[in-house]
Structure formats: structure tokens, C-alpha cells
Design an enzyme around this catalytic site. Structure first.
Site, short mmCIF file in Angstrom:
data_model
loop_
_atom_site.label_atom_id
_atom_site.label_comp_id
_atom_site.label_asym_id
_atom_site.label_seq_id
_atom_site.Cartn_x
_atom_site.Cartn_y
_atom_site.Cartn_z
N VAL A 164 0.86 -1.18 0.00
CA VAL A 164 0.00 0.00 0.00
C VAL A 164 0.89 1.23 0.00
CG1 VAL A 164 -1.74 1.32 1.26
CG2 VAL A 164 -1.89 -1.17 1.19
N SER A 198 2.30 4.65 0.91
CA SER A 198 2.27 5.13 2.28
C SER A 198 1.41 6.38 2.49
CB SER A 198 3.69 5.39 2.79
OG SER A 198 4.34 6.36 1.99
N LYS A 199 1.41 7.31 1.54
CA LYS A 199 0.57 8.50 1.73
C LYS A 199 -0.90 8.13 1.71
CE LYS A 199 -0.35 13.24 0.29
NZ LYS A 199 0.00 14.34 -0.65
N CYS A 201 12.38 8.08 -2.02
CA CYS A 201 11.06 7.77 -2.56
C CYS A 201 11.08 7.88 -4.08
CB CYS A 201 10.01 8.71 -1.97
SG CYS A 201 8.37 8.52 -2.71
N ASP A 252 14.59 8.55 2.52
CA ASP A 252 14.11 7.62 3.54
C ASP A 252 15.32 7.13 4.32
OD1 ASP A 252 11.38 7.66 2.68
OD2 ASP A 252 11.91 6.32 1.03
N GLU A 277 10.29 -1.65 0.90
CA GLU A 277 10.22 -3.10 0.71
C GLU A 277 11.13 -3.54 -0.43
OE1 GLU A 277 6.10 -1.49 1.89
OE2 GLU A 277 7.73 -0.93 0.52
N GLY A 331 4.85 10.87 8.03
CA GLY A 331 3.40 10.92 7.99
C GLY A 331 2.74 10.04 9.04
#
Length: 274
Positions: A80, A82-83, A181, A188, A221, A250
């Protein structure tokens, strides 16, 4: 769905009410194909997501809150974005639920549907916050090494192992993992733990390899799976486990774990930077 179509990097509109459609799944297959991973995965494991900004209303309108942990199996077809996960969790804030169990059930249903596999969900209520652990990843720190490097894109040629010597068992850690990202370019920051049994891996080369992710773009991941595969192919350990803990963004932190042998789930304990 492609990451470019996700909410990342776009103007944010916060939902006034609970909305499961905010979750944006991204297939794992594309990134895995780039790594040469076919249908049979060379590892198994879990992505551990911790959510620190989850709140909802009880039946009487009083705000409730919890820290949520999601365990997403590595064999799930999707991750999924992340935002979208943040926006989805934010949509609970003005919605009423009868109980904590009701919230957990909704979270499990929605996130499992988005990931395409059964996702485990744990909620920790405020009266149990004192039980949440904080500790650093266990192992010998590679960061103690004083070395030169100028490689900032992943380069598996930096990896080597003493194939002509007796196998060893080691746990090595570094806090110098950084990737970026693939949509926004935001950095990150993470820590990584590598446990293996096999030919002794050259420590300096491994640290240079970890540092080489510094300008790389990839989701958390995907980076961990690349690290796992590069070490597996270059150093040929008999057993290998790679666990990374990325800093929070976030209200979420993401902690992927990959292994090729049976072992217990790693502790979900926050590091100081998380």
C-alpha cells in the site's frame, strides 16, 4: 496501479469521514521482475507497519486513539502506498465506531483487501503505551569502520565473502541506510540488520554496499529485497535474514523483514530515530 497515480506528490485533501477507497495498492510484481524474481520467491517474511496517528470517535462522540501495527506478508501481491495509507487512517478521525474491536476489524478487512492477502492488525491503547519498547537493532555495528567510499548507487560488486574459509554465523547492523522515494524523491532513512550463516562477508565491502543506496530510488520493501538478493547471490550464505527499520513519515514507519529460513518474527521495537 502505478505509483505515479498515487496521492504522493499531489495536493492533499483530507477525508471528512471513513473511506476505504483511499487505500492505493501497488503491485510488488513490477519491482520484483526488475530484480529477476520469478513466481517462486527466494525468501519469505513480513512488512511491519506502525501507525502512530490513528484516532476515531466512540459511539458518544468522544475521541479515542491507539497505536496500530500491521503485519503484511511478503507473499502478498500488493503493498500500500504510504501517503494513501496515511490518508486512509486519517479518515477515521471523525467517524464513530462502537468499540476498539470494531476498528480493528475494519482495518484488517480494508488493508487485507488492498494487499490481496490476510494482514494481521494489533492496536495498543493508551493505557498500554508504557509497554511499547525502544531498543536498537542487535548486532556488530559496521559503522565503526573508518573507510573511504564514493559509490552512491547500489553496486553488488562491492560485496564479497571468504568462500575458502569455514562458515561463520554473524549479525551485522548499520544505521547508514538511506534510499529515496521513487515518486517524490524524499529521502528515507533507516537502519538495517543482516544475519547470516555462511562464508564470512567482508565487513568493509558490506558497509560500502549499504551506503551505495544513498542516491537510489525505491520503496522500502523493494530496497530490502534488493539487499537480500544481492547478498544471497554475491556471498552465497546458507542462511540469510535482512531486517530494516525506516524512520517515520506521515505518522507511519515501515519495517521490512526477509529471510530464507524458519525463524521467529523479529521484535517490533522502535529504534531511537523512530
Amino acid at each position: 496501479m502505478n505509483p505515479e497515480h498515487s496521492p504522493l506528490g499531489k495536493a492533499t485533501v483530507y477525508a471528512a469521514q471513513y473511506d476505504a477507497s483511499l487505500l492505493f495498492p501497488i503491485p510488488r510484481a513490477g519491482a520484483r521482475e526488475q530484480l529477476g524474481i520469478a513466481a517462486a520467491l527466494p525468501f519469505f517474511g513480513t512488512d511491519i507497519w506502525n501507525a502512530y496517528e490513528l484516532s476515531w470517535l466512540n459511539a458518544r462522540g468522544k475521541p479515542q486513539l491507539a497505536v496500530a501495527t500491521f503485519y503484511v506478508p511478503a507473499e502478498s501481491p500488493n503493498i500500500v502506498e504510504s501517503k494513501s495509507f496515511k490518508l486512509y487512517l486519517g479518515s477515521f478521525a471523525q467517524s464513530k465506531f462502537d468499540s476498539v474491536d470494531a476498528v480493528r476489524d475494519v482495518l484488517k478487512r480494508d488493508v487485507s483487501a488492498a494487499c490481496g492477502a490476510s494482514v494481521s492488525v494489533q492496536l495498543v491503547s493508551p493505557h498500554d503505551f508504557g509497554k511499547l519498547q525502544m531498543e536498537e537493532l542487535d548486532g556488530l555495528s559496521l559503522d565503526r569502520l573508518d573507510l573511504d567510499t564514493d559509490v552512491y548507487e547500489p553496486d553488488p560488486s562491492l560485496l564479497s565473502a571468504a568462500a575458502d574459509e569455514a562458515p561463520v554465523e554473524e549479525t551485522l547492523v548499520s544505521d547508514l541506510l538511506r534510499s529515496n522515494c521513487p515518486v517524490t524523491g524524499q529521502p528515507d532513512w533507516g537502519s538495517v540488520q543482516i544475519h547470516y550463516v555462511g562464508p564470512q562477508i567482508d565487513h568493509a565491502g558490506l558497509l560500502r554496499y549499504i551506503i551505495s543506496f544513498r542516491n537510489h530510488t525505491g520503496f522500502h520493501e523493494q530496497c530490502v529485497e534488493r539487499i537480500f538478493l544481492d547478498i544471497l547471490q554475491a556471498c552465497k550464505p546458507l542462511k540469510l535474514a535482512v531486517y530494516a527499520r525506516y524512520t517515520r513519515r506521515g505518522g507511519l514507519d515501515i519495517n521490512p523483514f526477509r529471510t530464507n529460513y524458519n525463524q521467529s518474527m523479529p521484535d517490533n521495537a522502535r529504534t531511537a530515530r523512530q
